[in-house]
Design a protein around this motif. Sequence first.
Motif, short mmCIF file in Angstrom:
data_model
loop_
_atom_site.label_atom_id
_atom_site.label_comp_id
_atom_site.label_asym_id
_atom_site.label_seq_id
_atom_site.Cartn_x
_atom_site.Cartn_y
_atom_site.Cartn_z
N GLY A 1 -16.37 31.21 -61.02
CA GLY A 1 -17.04 31.38 -62.31
C GLY A 1 -18.55 31.42 -62.22
N GLY A 2 -19.11 30.96 -61.11
CA GLY A 2 -20.55 31.02 -60.92
C GLY A 2 -21.33 29.88 -61.52
N LYS A 3 -20.65 28.83 -62.04
CA LYS A 3 -21.40 27.72 -62.59
C LYS A 3 -22.27 27.09 -61.50
CE LYS A 3 -20.96 23.33 -65.06
NZ LYS A 3 -20.03 22.33 -65.66
N MET A 4 -23.53 26.83 -61.84
CA MET A 4 -24.49 26.36 -60.86
C MET A 4 -24.53 24.83 -60.82
SD MET A 4 -28.59 27.11 -60.70
CE MET A 4 -28.99 25.84 -61.90
N TYR A 5 -24.59 24.29 -59.60
CA TYR A 5 -24.73 22.84 -59.40
C TYR A 5 -25.94 22.61 -58.49
CZ TYR A 5 -20.01 22.35 -61.28
OH TYR A 5 -18.90 22.39 -62.08
#
Length: 851
Positions: free
Chosen positions: A720-724
């Motif tokens: 999904g590409g969620k950034m951490y």
Amino acid sequence: MATNASWLQEQNREREDYKNEGKYQRRITFKGIICNKIVKGWIFLTIFATVVPVLVYYFVVDQGTYKTNNSSTCSIKSEFRVPCGKINISSADCEKIHCCFELSTETCYHYLPSKYSYDFDENTNGYVAVQKSTPYDSASIQKLNISINEINENKVSIILHEDTVDVSTNTLNSAKNYKVKIADEKLIVEVYRSEDDDLLLSTAKGPLIASNNYSEWSFYLTNQTLLGLNQTLITVDENSTFNAVIYKNNYDHYTLPVFWAYKNKQFHGIVIKHDGPMEITILPSYMVILKSLTGGKIEVELSVGPTPTLLHDQQLVAQNIPSYWTMDTYMCRRGDNVNLTQLIKEYSLDLQATSDCIHENLLAAMMKDNGTNLQGVRGILGQLKEQGIKFLLSVPPQIFGNTTDLYKEAVSLDVLYKYNSTIYKGKYLKQDVVYPDYGHSKIQSYLKAFSTFLVTYIDIEDIDGFVLNANWPANDNYRISNLSFPYFTEDLREAMSNTLPWNSTLNNGSVLHLQKHNTYGYDQLTSMKTYFNSTNPNIFVTSASDTFGDGRPTIIQNVNASWSNLYSHIDNVLFNSIVGNHLVNTPVCGDTAVYDSVIQETLCIRWYLVAATMPAFRIGSTEPWRDPENLNTAFATQTVQRAIQRRKMFLPYYYTLLSRNEPALRPMFYDYYENTTTFSMKHQYMIGENILIAHPLSSGRTKLQVYLPSRIGVWYELWGGKMYNSTGEAWIDIDVVETDFVAFVSQGSVLPLRTDNIFNFIVALNCTSKICEASGTLFEESYLNFNATDTAITISGIPQNCNFTLENVTLYHYTNVSIVTYYTNKNASLCSGEDNITIDYTTESEDGIFI
């Protein structure tokens, strides 16, 4: 060779736990106070009045064997105590065999230095046994020696052997990254790192015992972190030991005698080379004790590292890149049935598989069939070939029946194992079987007869590879019961049962199977490769039982389905991967009858998701079947089919890692050992340097804690590409369900995912500088290189005869928050006849518009 005259004093200083070093350093900071004469006097009186009585009680009353007039001592920390003699030995018997006894725990252990050693004798100019017999009443070998073989600047072998045995050695004249020291007075060896004199290996802390049927040798590698015996982290409780037996058997045919040690922020490792049965014990101090039932030569090959990557490369034997198809989905059913008519009737083509064995008992059934079902076998093979499915023939080592031409040829060649001068007959799959010696000088003639038998059913050109199963070798009707060995444990009994009798013979009775057991599978593998590679150099051969260094994938068998087994097999796979077995795999959902398709459905789904991250994928079991079509619910079937399809997209990425002789799967510490927390992580691991995988390894989990190494500033959720942002707190909590494929990709990475000839790119941008960028590679016939920004991607190294098309680019980008943008087109061609091509995400092309 160098001398070490003060080794006794050094060992007495080091006999306590190394953790005390910190206390000594802190004491120095109070030097001014301690040196005050009044304070010194009070300290002395206090110590004398309180500590000395305790020590006297501990040494004299409790242990009962402390002798002040002896250079050896019993005052050894419990975690360093090496057991001596038989279990439940009495105090009197313990003292008779020259060992220490502690009354409170009723344990017998060796002195330090042990009274079992080999000391230098000027009269014979050699090292002679101090004791005439071992603690188990067997006669000691009188003279031993240690030879040093300097292999290269990073690798050295220490070989323990009888004085009369010649071994190959080499001394390098060039600079080396290690120093070897052998004491003059005792047969003790120590190896140091040249750069900083850090001790890498010492044999000074335990006994040295040698007899014809029992040997014991101890070594010490580290006081910090030890890995080995298929464990990415060995943990030993304070009052226990960790034990493993190296003797290939039903349930442990893949443990490698390999150790990695971590000390002072550096790695080093050893490989133990010994053909006979060996019990390995790890003490809480991480002292390693080798106990062999055959004596003879023991070789320890040390590599200096100092990084995991360098240690992997130093221990790795050069490997050929496997054929791409060997990573595909492999299907092979198991069971006891050897009726070929029934096997053909029960077989159904599984379209999820890309390689198949029809049934693991196919060859056994053919040996029992006498030609009745020739057309049935050929018909199934025809179906496989029409579907483009590779055929892998399972080959157990045994010969079934005693009326076939193959059996008669084996008898004529005299290549079969014997017992009491007659051919040994065992049981496998409830059938009478005999066992060829695959190390025999005439084995190639036997394999010619074997090939002749095969062609009556199967055209050799239709066989894409061989899977050598149950070649430890399996034997259902033997359980060792004699007590011929002076040292014998229940673990050894279990390991030496259900295989060939240890005293069955080969080469006209001159060699016992005991001496060759651990190389039996390797002999079968190498002899099969030698014969069939002569006509088909690309034929694939893999084995269930192998030795360290060949690099072939090990087919793991006889695994019950359970969460604990899945957990332990992830650990096994990770360690095997970094020590050279790159095509690692796990038996999906177990392969025995111990499986409940209803209760364990969640477990099976997770097992598929774990296996989908591995370079080799094997589905094979007894009933109940665990292939996708036979799972309990349509939900489970659809979930695991999606996992298989998703895995297929990653195969080019796996193959690229294999082409560079890198481990595809690697434990977290392999790349991120600067944080020692990574040593204990088993629920998460890396695929290459760029993909982090995490699994919930129990049912009913809704939350999962994941560690994101802070060396990588940003990790993106893969799907999904969620950034951490991991530069601060590196632990995150995420919500999970049983079907989640939890994965993250590091910033700066281009992941080329390919299905057939269609590419999809995941571009995980690194925007820490003014230009957002990412890069990656892919191995086809040569290397494709990818360099991307937030506006375009350049692909170089494109072969002239390519037919690749691009389906979409998924761009992961960040400013202050996560931003995921999709750029798609209509399968644009990547093959313009040029070596490289640049695709601008924002411009219109002949094939479509990126949007």
